[in-house]
Write an enzyme that holds these catalytic residues in place. Structure first.
Site, PDB file in Angstrom:
ATOM      1  N   HIS A 176       1.055  -0.955   0.305  1.00 15.78           N
ATOM      2  CA  HIS A 176       0.028  -0.220  -0.349  1.00 15.78           C
ATOM      3  C   HIS A 176       0.823   1.795   0.052  1.00 15.78           C
ATOM      4  O   HIS A 176      -0.156   2.063  -0.672  1.00 15.78           O
ATOM      5  CB  HIS A 176      -0.756  -0.297   1.077  1.00 15.78           C
ATOM      6  N   ASP A 179       1.099  -7.410   2.001  1.00 10.74           N
ATOM      7  CA  ASP A 179       1.038  -5.819   2.189  1.00 10.74           C
ATOM      8  C   ASP A 179       2.584  -6.168   1.642  1.00 10.74           C
ATOM      9  O   ASP A 179       3.607  -4.873   2.895  1.00 10.74           O
ATOM     10  CB  ASP A 179       0.747  -5.106   3.271  1.00 10.74           C
ATOM     11  N   SER A 181       3.796   2.143   8.394  1.00  6.04           N
ATOM     12  CA  SER A 181       3.348   1.176   7.291  1.00  6.04           C
ATOM     13  C   SER A 181       5.050   1.079   6.446  1.00  6.04           C
ATOM     14  O   SER A 181       5.505   1.772   6.580  1.00  6.04           O
ATOM     15  CB  SER A 181       2.780   1.799   6.045  1.00  6.04           C
TER      16      SER A 181
HETATM   17  N1  ARG Z   1      -4.735   0.859   7.295  1.00  9.33           N
HETATM   18  C1  ARG Z   1      -2.936   0.468   7.029  1.00  9.33           C
HETATM   19  C2  ARG Z   1      -2.621   2.032   7.206  1.00  9.33           C
HETATM   20  O1  ARG Z   1      -3.298   2.733   7.917  1.00  9.33           O
HETATM   21  C3  ARG Z   1      -3.405  -0.156   5.606  1.00  9.33           C
HETATM   22  C4  ARG Z   1      -4.262   0.981   4.809  1.00  9.33           C
HETATM   23  C5  ARG Z   1      -4.219   0.770   3.257  1.00  9.33           C
HETATM   24  N2  ARG Z   1      -5.137  -0.425   2.608  1.00  9.33           N
HETATM   25  C6  ARG Z   1      -6.325  -0.406   2.288  1.00  9.33           C
HETATM   26  N3  ARG Z   1      -6.929  -1.407   2.586  1.00  9.33           N
HETATM   27  N4  ARG Z   1      -7.058   1.342   2.107  1.00  9.33           N
HETATM   28  O2  ARG Z   1      -2.352   3.111   6.503  1.00  9.33           O
HETATM   29  N1  GLU Z   2      -1.226   1.396   8.127  1.00 10.25           N
HETATM   30  C1  GLU Z   2      -0.045   2.370   8.001  1.00 10.25           C
HETATM   31  C2  GLU Z   2       0.201   3.117   7.612  1.00 10.25           C
HETATM   32  O1  GLU Z   2       0.206   3.350   6.343  1.00 10.25           O
HETATM   33  C3  GLU Z   2      -0.163   1.772   9.369  1.00 10.25           C
HETATM   34  C4  GLU Z   2      -1.221   1.548  10.612  1.00 10.25           C
HETATM   35  C5  GLU Z   2      -1.473   2.563  11.305  1.00 10.25           C
HETATM   36  O2  GLU Z   2      -1.414   3.700  11.888  1.00 10.25           O
HETATM   37  O3  GLU Z   2      -0.877   2.068  13.072  1.00 10.25           O
HETATM   38  O4  GLU Z   2       1.565   3.867   7.818  1.00 10.25           O
END
Ligand code: ARG
Ligand code: GLU
Length: 743
Positions: free
Chosen positions: A93, A229, A661
């Site tokens: 991502h 990922d 991330s």
């Molecule tokens: N939750 C993760 C982060 O905050 C992954 C985000 C990307 N993935 C998604 N399905 N939107 O960024």
């Molecule tokens: N998916 C998040 C990022 O893009 C990390 C998840 C979080 O917020 O801890 O950094």
């Protein structure tokens, strides 16, 4: 005599402290002062200098921040160096927009994955920068020197500003480095970060979305998780190993430090640490701020985004082309949306507002006992209450501007055309050609991911939200037409805008640009999209922004005092500064958690779970045939768990946030166990308040990454570049395992 119950009480206390110790995102400078000892207690085997040193190579030299060169101090993700030929590993991502930019319906790398089978096949990326931290330095004294105690606020701020600029200028060594001084603890301390940024960064590999985004937004923020990922890039340098823009003559970057990769496996309770660039947290907010966030701001944002996501998802399901065009946008919108929902539930469950009020009461009780603290901190809480009451309606209006009018992509595009205002009759041809060319490029990029019907529906929804929720005093004139000209009909207004504007129509906009002359600027000024953008911006900048700025500045000054006071009040507590996109170290251990009564979530997921979730009818859960085949034949090579299953993800108690991330998750010896990519939904309130029982970061196991690269993609040549370490037995003897031979 120590009674049994006393012993029990002591034990409970000790256990609670042990659990609590994992909260925090620490600066390298804090390691030696106090963190390292707690890390050792949890099993850490190295020294502080192994992690961060300015005199010798250290693990920090293998940890990177990813930036867009247009904004080089905001690390949107983290990453790590895993080969001596500049191979950089991060999340799928994080690389998504770059993978998407190389994708088309014919060459759909998002769907099918991409693997360069040699260095010639790698793909170059615009605007991507990889930052290496050279050093971090406490410059508080230098920043606050020559400030008189009683100096006026304006004088004080301008001295600070100029001290910051001088230090940055000096540290940049004539442009060799990017240097940035930032406030910590709301301005009680200042630290300088010095970076080298490499800009020739090429895409090496990405799994298909059915692996890299498996579970999609349904599983996002959730456990149990099975998302592969990850994506791979290679950093290039000039022949002196220095940063250089893309050139064929560039060579793979030679890193100062490469992470060893552990394929020995993991167990509950194992020490873990996460190094990287967490973006923003707000741990020291007063109760008033949390109440505003939880009761006013989050609900408004959630409501708007629910609607946009319904529109986008319906369109994506109906048309595969729209799916490619809007999937990145949808993921972006859904990510915040889902997080805020989890955050609100977590804040409620933890009783955060009550806990903050309790702390504030205790703080107040403490400060009144002494003349000095009373005069310095006595009014803080009252002032907070007043300021947040002032801030709330204006901040809410600003949220509506940003989440609706400015969120419309067409309005945003129209705004960019204001650049043409600069082109008058007298403008040199070269300058005017350049402006037009850049708008042509922007327009092409824009329409690549544009669908008229979807865009119009979104616009309609945004306008309706804005029109019904924002006080009339902030309505741009154009929006007032809904009353004065369209009898309150948002539909009629939308139809009018989409008929009259040229921005929803690629042919019209291209023709406009192709035949542009300064005379035509007038036409732009009558285009409703341009008018909406300009009027909205004017209202925002003139009526809203100045008020917000004043209140925010007052809040920040108060915050500076409050944190100073808290640190005196809780003199025995070790405070860590809020995340601000600077380098941090978090530590914890691999752990289960209990999300609800009678349910325990195991810390590890395996390929079994992917097969369980397989459903060819649901886009997010279609498992690629090749992966099923590998599963059936158990072709896991050296990457399997001792029991023969294939690990995918694991949970641990490291305190992380957005920006982490792609961060390396390392074991007690600094070897790579996996890459961080998410948090659990039940723990998303950790940006405001951390709960050691509930907060877990989610890591993609490195062994799954290696398995996908080697067995699924057949790109084993990449694995030959890496240092894999397998510990044979409990003596933990490191043996180099050459994976390609051991198959
Ligand atoms: N939750 C993760 C982060 O905050 C992954 C985000 C990307 N993935 C998604 N399905 N939107 O960024
Ligand atoms: N998916 C998040 C990022 O893009 C990390 C998840 C979080 O917020 O801890 O950094």
């Amino acid at each position: 005599m120590i009674t049994r119950s006393l012993l029990l009480a002591i034990l409970t206390l000790l256990l609670a402290q042990a659990a609590q110790a994992v909260e925090g995102m620490w600066l390298p400078i804090m390691l030696k002062k106090y963190t390292i000892q707690q890390m050792e207690e949890k099993g850490f085997k190295l020294t502080a200098d192994d992690l961060y040193s300015i005199n010798q190579e250290s693990i920090k030299d293998a940890v990177v921040g990813l930036v867009h060169m247009s904004n080089p101090y905001h690390h949107f993700c983290s990453g790590q160096i895993i080969s001596n030929q500049g191979l950089m590993l991060t999340n799928h991502h994080c690389g998504y927009d770059y993978i998407q930019s190389h994708s088309s319906v014919e060459n759909d790398y998002l769907t099918n994955g991409f693997w360069a089978m040699n260095q010639q096949e790698e793909l170059t990326n615009d605007d991507l920068g990889v930052c290496f931290l050279n050093r971090m330095e406490d410059v508080t004294l230098k920043i606050l020197e020559n400030i008189e105690v009683n100096s006026d606020e304006f004088v004080r701020d301008s001295i600070i500003e100029s001290n910051i600029r001088n230090i940055e200028l000096q540290a940049s060594e004539n442009g060799l480095y990017y240097a940035k001084v930032q406030p910590f603890f709301a301005g009680n301390e200042y630290y300088l970060s010095v970076y080298k940024i490499y800009t020739d960064v090429r895409l090496v590999g990405a799994p298909p979305s059915a692996i890299g985004k498996f579970g999609g937004d349904t599983d996002n923020w959730m456990w149990p998780r099975h998302t592969g990922d990850f994506s791979l890039f290679r950093i290039y340098a000039d022949t002196n190993n220095n940063p250089a823009d893309y050139s064929e003559s560039n060579v793979p970057y030679k890193p100062a430090k490469v992470l060893d990769i552990s394929i020995s496996g993991i167990n509950k309770g194992d020490f873990t640490m996460v190094l990287g660039y967490p973006g923003t947290t707000t741990q020291y907010l007063p109760s008033y701020a949390v109440a505003m966030q939880k009761n006013i701001i989050n609900p408004a944002k959630i409501k708007i985004r629910t609607q946009s996501l319904n529109i986008i998802k319906a369109a994506m399901n109906a048309d595969p082309k729209v799916r490619i065009q809007y999937s990145s946008k949808a993921a972006g919108i859904a990510n915040g949306w889902k997080k805020w929902m989890g955050e609100n539930i977590g804040l409620e469950r933890m009783n955060t507002i009550k806990k903050k009020q309790q702390l504030e009461e205790n703080f107040q009780d403490w400060l009144v006992q002494n003349e000095v603290t009373r005069s310095e901190y006595g009014k803080i809480l009252q002032q907070y209450e007043k300021l947040y009451t002032q801030l709330t309606p204006n901040l809410l209006a600003a949220v509506y501007f940003n989440e609706t009018l400015f969120e419309s992509e067409t309005v945003d595009l129209a705004g960019k055309f204001n650049a043409l205002d600069q082109l008058t009759k007298g403008t040199e041809k070269e300058k005017s050609d350049k402006t037009i060319q850049s708008l042509v490029a922007l327009t092409d990029q824009f329409y690549k991911n544009y669908n008229f019907e979807t865009d119009k529906k979104l616009f309609r929804a945004y306008i309706e939200f804005f029109y019904t929720n924002v006080p009339k005093e902030f309505h741009p004139e154009m929006v007032s037409l809904i009353d004065s000209k369209f009898k309150g009909s948002v539909d009629d207004f939308t139809n009018f805008v989409y008929q009259k504007s040229i921005f929803p129509y690629p042919e019209k906009l291209h023709a406009f640009l192709a035949t542009f002359s300064p005379k035509k600027v007038k036409q732009l000024h009558t285009d409703p999209m341009v008018i909406i953008y300009n009027q909205a911006l004017a209202v925002y900048m003139q009526s809203l922004n100045p008020v917000l700025k004043v209140t925010n500045k007052q809040i920040n000054d108060l915050h500076q005092k409050y944190i100073k006071g808290l640190r005196e009040f809780q003199a025995n507590k070790q405070f860590y500064p809020d995340a601000n996109s600077t380098f941090r170290i978090a530590f914890g251990q691999i752990d289960n958690y209990i999300p609800m009564d009678a349910v325990t979530y195991n810390y590890q997921t395996t390929l079994e779970g992917i097969i369980e979730k397989d459903n060819p009818d649901i886009y997010d859960y279609k498992v690629p045939a090749r992966l099923k085949e590998l599963y059936q034949n158990k072709e896991f090579g050296v990457f399997a768990n001792p029991d023969g299953t294939m690990p995918v993800c694991f949970t641990a108690s490291n305190h992380t946030t957005g920006g982490n991330s792609g961060s390396p998750v390392l074991n007690d010896k600094g070897q790579l166990l996996g890459i961080n990519f998410d948090r659990n939904w039940e723990g998303t309130m950790s940006d405001i308040m951390y709960d050691p029982e509930m907060c877990r970061n989610i890591t993609l196991d490195i062994r799954y990454i290696l398995f996908i690269i080697d067995k699924f993609a057949g790109a084993g040549y990449l694995i030959n570049e890496m240092n894999l370490v397998k510990e044979a037995n409990q003596d933990r003897l490191p043996i180099q395992t050459n994976v390609t031979q051991s198959q």
